[in-house]
Design an enzyme around this catalytic site. Sequence first.
Site, PDB file in Angstrom:
ATOM      1  N   HIS A 147       0.658  -1.064   0.084  1.00 21.40           N
ATOM      2  CA  HIS A 147       0.061  -0.053  -0.217  1.00 21.40           C
ATOM      3  C   HIS A 147       0.737   1.337   0.135  1.00 21.40           C
ATOM      4  O   HIS A 147       1.791   1.273   0.289  1.00 21.40           O
ATOM      5  CB  HIS A 147      -1.069   0.053   1.118  1.00 21.40           C
ATOM      6  CG  HIS A 147      -0.293   0.071   2.391  1.00 21.40           C
ATOM      7  ND1 HIS A 147      -0.173  -0.907   3.154  1.00 21.40           N
ATOM      8  CD2 HIS A 147      -0.024   1.210   3.299  1.00 21.40           C
ATOM      9  CE1 HIS A 147       0.397  -0.870   4.525  1.00 21.40           C
ATOM     10  NE2 HIS A 147       0.501   0.592   4.564  1.00 21.40           N
ATOM     11  N   GLU A 174      -8.241   4.865  10.008  1.00 21.55           N
ATOM     12  CA  GLU A 174      -7.584   4.492   8.729  1.00 21.55           C
ATOM     13  C   GLU A 174      -8.652   3.674   8.118  1.00 21.55           C
ATOM     14  O   GLU A 174      -9.425   3.029   8.649  1.00 21.55           O
ATOM     15  CB  GLU A 174      -6.359   3.576   8.874  1.00 21.55           C
ATOM     16  CG  GLU A 174      -6.606   2.281   9.493  1.00 21.55           C
ATOM     17  CD  GLU A 174      -5.545   1.105   9.104  1.00 21.55           C
ATOM     18  OE1 GLU A 174      -4.393   1.297   9.904  1.00 21.55           O
ATOM     19  OE2 GLU A 174      -5.458   0.723   8.212  1.00 21.55           O
ATOM     20  N   GLN A 207      -3.880   3.355   1.817  1.00 20.00           N
ATOM     21  CA  GLN A 207      -4.342   3.483   3.047  1.00 20.00           C
ATOM     22  C   GLN A 207      -4.231   5.016   3.530  1.00 20.00           C
ATOM     23  O   GLN A 207      -3.445   5.841   3.359  1.00 20.00           O
ATOM     24  CB  GLN A 207      -3.125   2.821   4.181  1.00 20.00           C
ATOM     25  CG  GLN A 207      -3.450   2.983   5.474  1.00 20.00           C
ATOM     26  CD  GLN A 207      -2.285   2.258   6.429  1.00 20.00           C
ATOM     27  OE1 GLN A 207      -1.003   2.478   5.913  1.00 20.00           O
ATOM     28  NE2 GLN A 207      -2.350   1.617   7.499  1.00 20.00           N
ATOM     29  N   HIS A 243       3.762   7.229   3.541  1.00 22.62           N
ATOM     30  CA  HIS A 243       4.944   6.270   3.762  1.00 22.62           C
ATOM     31  C   HIS A 243       4.274   5.159   2.419  1.00 22.62           C
ATOM     32  O   HIS A 243       3.253   5.260   1.698  1.00 22.62           O
ATOM     33  CB  HIS A 243       4.577   5.489   5.078  1.00 22.62           C
ATOM     34  CG  HIS A 243       3.545   4.727   5.231  1.00 22.62           C
ATOM     35  ND1 HIS A 243       2.580   5.458   6.061  1.00 22.62           N
ATOM     36  CD2 HIS A 243       3.320   3.429   5.208  1.00 22.62           C
ATOM     37  CE1 HIS A 243       1.421   4.474   6.266  1.00 22.62           C
ATOM     38  NE2 HIS A 243       1.865   3.292   5.613  1.00 22.62           N
ATOM     39  N   GLU A 272       7.441   0.944   5.362  1.00 25.78           N
ATOM     40  CA  GLU A 272       6.636   0.016   5.972  1.00 25.78           C
ATOM     41  C   GLU A 272       6.962  -1.614   5.410  1.00 25.78           C
ATOM     42  O   GLU A 272       6.908  -1.728   4.172  1.00 25.78           O
ATOM     43  CB  GLU A 272       5.203   0.241   6.265  1.00 25.78           C
ATOM     44  CG  GLU A 272       4.545  -0.704   7.091  1.00 25.78           C
ATOM     45  CD  GLU A 272       2.866  -0.250   6.848  1.00 25.78           C
ATOM     46  OE1 GLU A 272       2.640   0.822   6.630  1.00 25.78           O
ATOM     47  OE2 GLU A 272       2.069  -1.233   7.642  1.00 25.78           O
TER      48      GLU A 272
HETATM   49  N1  CMX Z   1       8.407  10.617   5.531  1.00 29.75           N
HETATM   50  C1  CMX Z   1       9.501  11.196   5.062  1.00 29.75           C
HETATM   51  N2  CMX Z   1      10.089  12.029   6.191  1.00 29.75           N
HETATM   52  C2  CMX Z   1       9.682  11.984   7.442  1.00 29.75           C
HETATM   53  C3  CMX Z   1       8.478  11.329   7.652  1.00 29.75           C
HETATM   54  C4  CMX Z   1       7.849  10.478   6.516  1.00 29.75           C
HETATM   55  N3  CMX Z   1       6.470  10.378   6.929  1.00 29.75           N
HETATM   56  N4  CMX Z   1       8.129  11.652   8.991  1.00 29.75           N
HETATM   57  C5  CMX Z   1       9.108  12.385   9.252  1.00 29.75           C
HETATM   58  N5  CMX Z   1      10.252  12.710   8.447  1.00 29.75           N
HETATM   59  C6  CMX Z   1      11.580  13.131   8.509  1.00 29.75           C
HETATM   60  C7  CMX Z   1      11.088  14.720   8.830  1.00 29.75           C
HETATM   61  O1  CMX Z   1      11.116  15.306   7.792  1.00 29.75           O
HETATM   62  C8  CMX Z   1      12.305  15.073   9.689  1.00 29.75           C
HETATM   63  O2  CMX Z   1      13.331  15.450   8.731  1.00 29.75           O
HETATM   64  P1  CMX Z   1      14.466  16.607   9.061  1.00 29.75           P
HETATM   65  O3  CMX Z   1      15.325  16.180  10.243  1.00 29.75           O
HETATM   66  O4  CMX Z   1      15.105  16.580   7.790  1.00 29.75           O
HETATM   67  O5  CMX Z   1      13.489  17.979   9.156  1.00 29.75           O
HETATM   68  C9  CMX Z   1      12.655  13.778  10.462  1.00 29.75           C
HETATM   69  O6  CMX Z   1      12.033  12.755   9.728  1.00 29.75           O
HETATM   70  C10 CMX Z   1      12.498  13.849  11.837  1.00 29.75           C
HETATM   71  O7  CMX Z   1      10.831  14.190  11.635  1.00 29.75           O
HETATM   72  P2  CMX Z   1      10.000  14.519  13.163  1.00 29.75           P
HETATM   73  O8  CMX Z   1       8.769  15.461  12.697  1.00 29.75           O
HETATM   74  O9  CMX Z   1      11.020  15.203  14.198  1.00 29.75           O
HETATM   75  O10 CMX Z   1       9.510  12.981  13.473  1.00 29.75           O
HETATM   76  P3  CMX Z   1      10.134  11.856  14.363  1.00 29.75           P
HETATM   77  O11 CMX Z   1      11.467  11.893  14.388  1.00 29.75           O
HETATM   78  O12 CMX Z   1       9.447  12.202  15.682  1.00 29.75           O
HETATM   79  O13 CMX Z   1       9.395  10.736  13.932  1.00 29.75           O
HETATM   80  C11 CMX Z   1       9.401   8.545  12.405  1.00 29.75           C
HETATM   81  C12 CMX Z   1       9.591  10.201  12.621  1.00 29.75           C
HETATM   82  C13 CMX Z   1       9.617   8.247  10.959  1.00 29.75           C
HETATM   83  C14 CMX Z   1      10.621   8.098  13.386  1.00 29.75           C
HETATM   84  C15 CMX Z   1       7.901   8.457  12.881  1.00 29.75           C
HETATM   85  O14 CMX Z   1       6.872   9.189  12.118  1.00 29.75           O
HETATM   86  C16 CMX Z   1       7.572   6.911  13.037  1.00 29.75           C
HETATM   87  O15 CMX Z   1       8.265   6.252  13.991  1.00 29.75           O
HETATM   88  N6  CMX Z   1       6.948   6.454  12.081  1.00 29.75           N
HETATM   89  C17 CMX Z   1       6.362   5.144  12.256  1.00 29.75           C
HETATM   90  C18 CMX Z   1       5.093   4.867  12.374  1.00 29.75           C
HETATM   91  C19 CMX Z   1       3.808   5.477  11.580  1.00 29.75           C
HETATM   92  O16 CMX Z   1       4.250   6.578  10.909  1.00 29.75           O
HETATM   93  N7  CMX Z   1       2.599   5.153  12.026  1.00 29.75           N
HETATM   94  C20 CMX Z   1       1.504   5.698  11.233  1.00 29.75           C
HETATM   95  C21 CMX Z   1       1.199   4.677   9.927  1.00 29.75           C
HETATM   96  C22 CMX Z   1       0.424   3.443  10.518  1.00 29.75           C
HETATM   97  C23 CMX Z   1       0.315   2.393   9.452  1.00 29.75           C
HETATM   98  O17 CMX Z   1       0.796   2.714   8.463  1.00 29.75           O
HETATM   99  O18 CMX Z   1      -0.567   1.308   9.685  1.00 29.75           O
HETATM  100 CO    CO Z   2       0.810   1.463   6.221  1.00 28.40          CO
END
Ligand code: CMX
Ligand code: CO
Length: 152
Positions: free
Chosen positions: A19, A55, A72, A96, A146
């Site tokens: 997805h 979602e 999604q 993502h 993911e």
């Molecule tokens: N895509 C690309 N880059 C991303 C991003 C995304 N979705 N989310 C954050 N970033 C980048 C930011 O732009 C930032 O970059 P810079 O440092 O260059 O400015 C950096 O990552 C840190 O961003 P942040 O806002 O401080 O975010 P965190 O570090 O707190 O968290 C991440 C980032 C990826 C670790 C966190 O979003 C995560 O753990 N994600 C996984 C879980 C998730 O997204 N769940 C929802 C979907 C559930 C599902 O699919 O079922």
């Molecule tokens: Co997902």
Amino acid sequence: MSDTPIPTGPFGGLTRLDHVGIACRDLDASVEFYRSTYGFEVEHEEVNEEQGVREAMLRINGTDDGGATYLQLLEPTREDSPVAKFLARNGEGVHHIAFGTGDVAASAAGIGERGVRVLDDEPRSGTAGSRIVFLHPKDCGGVLTELVQSAH
Ligand code: CMX
Ligand code: CO
């Protein structure tokens, strides 16, 4: 029990694009856009409190490996969730991508050995009983990635 072998290979045995995750502020409005514009229907809707999302999974197609490809749509349920943070920074849009695998733990281990940070020590619970892990976007060319093993 299936006797299909667990996929293996240099890229962690990923088999398909499962997805694309899209961050939105209003799930119902987003669902309606995809339904009225493209004709995609909701196959599944749920709240995942651990991920902080409400979602909907919109099925695009079936595939011959028994899986399908989905959109999604993700609406945050709380302000400290990843999707809420993403919306505050970027607004609505692609959040993502997710690759399907027959063995999420093995895929994550194989990819982690290549220096990509795996964000979950153990697979977590995803849509419809699937098991998921995330890879850090900074190790994946800016793409939050993911890995998903479906429940069937
Ligand atoms: N895509 C690309 N880059 C991303 C991003 C995304 N979705 N989310 C954050 N970033 C980048 C930011 O732009 C930032 O970059 P810079 O440092 O260059 O400015 C950096 O990552 C840190 O961003 P942040 O806002 O401080 O975010 P965190 O570090 O707190 O968290 C991440 C980032 C990826 C670790 C966190 O979003 C995560 O753990 N994600 C996984 C879980 C998730 O997204 N769940 C929802 C979907 C559930 C599902 O699919 O079922
Ligand atoms: Co997902």
